[in-house]
Design an enzyme around this catalytic site. Structure first.
Site, PDB file in Angstrom:
ATOM      1  N   CYS A  12       0.864  -1.107   0.098  1.00 39.83           N
ATOM      2  CA  CYS A  12      -0.014   0.006  -0.046  1.00 39.83           C
ATOM      3  C   CYS A  12       0.914   1.234  -0.032  1.00 39.83           C
ATOM      4  O   CYS A  12       1.976   1.233  -0.160  1.00 39.83           O
ATOM      5  CB  CYS A  12      -0.958  -0.118   1.056  1.00 39.83           C
ATOM      6  SG  CYS A  12      -0.339   0.080   2.656  1.00 39.83           S
ATOM      7  N   ASN A  15       2.347   1.435   4.221  1.00 44.66           N
ATOM      8  CA  ASN A  15       2.729   0.320   4.932  1.00 44.66           C
ATOM      9  C   ASN A  15       2.241   0.375   6.299  1.00 44.66           C
ATOM     10  O   ASN A  15       3.070  -0.086   7.221  1.00 44.66           O
ATOM     11  CB  ASN A  15       4.047   0.012   4.535  1.00 44.66           C
ATOM     12  CG  ASN A  15       4.345  -1.557   5.167  1.00 44.66           C
ATOM     13  OD1 ASN A  15       5.532  -1.635   5.653  1.00 44.66           O
ATOM     14  ND2 ASN A  15       3.521  -2.448   5.060  1.00 44.66           N
ATOM     15  N   CYS A  17      -1.543   0.584   7.289  1.00 43.64           N
ATOM     16  CA  CYS A  17      -2.866   0.350   7.290  1.00 43.64           C
ATOM     17  C   CYS A  17      -3.215  -0.977   6.612  1.00 43.64           C
ATOM     18  O   CYS A  17      -3.263  -1.902   7.193  1.00 43.64           O
ATOM     19  CB  CYS A  17      -3.866   1.530   6.888  1.00 43.64           C
ATOM     20  SG  CYS A  17      -3.662   2.982   7.780  1.00 43.64           S
ATOM     21  N   ARG A  18      -3.252  -0.896   5.200  1.00 41.51           N
ATOM     22  CA  ARG A  18      -3.909  -2.078   4.407  1.00 41.51           C
ATOM     23  C   ARG A  18      -2.860  -3.098   4.390  1.00 41.51           C
ATOM     24  O   ARG A  18      -3.189  -4.313   4.441  1.00 41.51           O
ATOM     25  CB  ARG A  18      -4.212  -1.482   3.164  1.00 41.51           C
ATOM     26  CG  ARG A  18      -5.534  -0.326   3.078  1.00 41.51           C
ATOM     27  CD  ARG A  18      -5.743   0.269   1.882  1.00 41.51           C
ATOM     28  NE  ARG A  18      -4.495   1.207   1.537  1.00 41.51           N
ATOM     29  CZ  ARG A  18      -4.576   1.848   0.530  1.00 41.51           C
ATOM     30  NH1 ARG A  18      -5.403   1.557  -0.391  1.00 41.51           N
ATOM     31  NH2 ARG A  18      -3.631   2.641   0.029  1.00 41.51           N
ATOM     32  N   SER A  19      -1.525  -2.797   3.932  1.00 38.02           N
ATOM     33  CA  SER A  19      -0.739  -3.914   3.446  1.00 38.02           C
ATOM     34  C   SER A  19      -0.266  -4.568   4.743  1.00 38.02           C
ATOM     35  O   SER A  19      -0.096  -5.831   4.862  1.00 38.02           O
ATOM     36  CB  SER A  19       0.482  -3.323   2.948  1.00 38.02           C
ATOM     37  OG  SER A  19       1.321  -2.143   3.350  1.00 38.02           O
ATOM     38  N   ASP A 129      -8.057   3.109   1.027  1.00 39.99           N
ATOM     39  CA  ASP A 129      -7.291   3.619   2.183  1.00 39.99           C
ATOM     40  C   ASP A 129      -8.149   4.184   3.334  1.00 39.99           C
ATOM     41  O   ASP A 129      -8.654   5.387   3.212  1.00 39.99           O
ATOM     42  CB  ASP A 129      -6.294   4.630   1.729  1.00 39.99           C
ATOM     43  CG  ASP A 129      -5.335   4.893   2.917  1.00 39.99           C
ATOM     44  OD1 ASP A 129      -5.227   4.446   3.843  1.00 39.99           O
ATOM     45  OD2 ASP A 129      -4.251   5.580   2.250  1.00 39.99           O
TER      46      ASP A 129
END
Length: 172
Positions: A12, A15, A17-19, A129
């Protein structure tokens, strides 16, 4: 059946939140699968602004409530050698795909795909995001990530059955 160690890198922007959430979700799914102990799983960001930082506390708390461990993950920026090291470079959105394709060696661009290309029921190809959003945005992102990770794992275990719906082609 599975002789080669497969490697997956989730991407993401920052690095945090999402990944890292995808890394934690995928680790848990793999640990409960026939590939347990046979995969390398990591995450990175397309930018290095948060390098060394812990994941967003909202992602950590929500993940923990579902049994995912994010506490030990630290943000890092993707490096050129990651394109050789990982079999799959899985991005959360098209902006990340564009960035990755602009920096990766031409012989590795086939490794770059969207996570939700592996989830035919997601209704979207991008994980939004949640960083500037609400708790509900983090929940929505986690649900999409769980769907994508389940689909990706199915594809890795059964590559000829669970093909990605994305027009991108995978080699190998």
């Amino acid at each position: 059946m599975f002789t080669k160690k497969t490697s997956v890198l989730f991407i993401c922007m920052g690095n945090i939140c999402r990944s890292p959430t995808a890394e934690a979700v995928f680790r848990k799914l793999v640990a409960e699968s026939p590939l347990a102990g046979r995969m390398e799983i990591d995450s990175a960001g397309t930018i290095g602004a948060h390098a060394g930082a812990r994941p967003d506390p909202r992602a950590v708390e929500l993940g923990a409530s579902r049994g995912y461990e994010l506490e030990k993950i630290r943000a890092r920026q993707i490096v050129l050698t990651d394109f050789d090291r990982f079999d799959y470079v899985i991005a959360m959105d098209e902006q990340n795909v564009r960035h990755l394709k602009s920096v990766c060696p031409p012989d590795s661009d086939h490794k770059i795909e969207l996570l939700l290309a592996y989830s035919p029921d997601a209704g979207t190809l991008e994980v939004p995001d949640p960083y500037y959003g609400s708790a509900g945005d983090f929940e929505h992102a986690l649900l999409l990530i769980e769907r994508g990770c389940r689909g990706l794992l199915r594809h890795i275990i059964h590559p000829h059955v669970a093909k990605p719906k994305s027009p991108r082609k995978r080699n190998g």
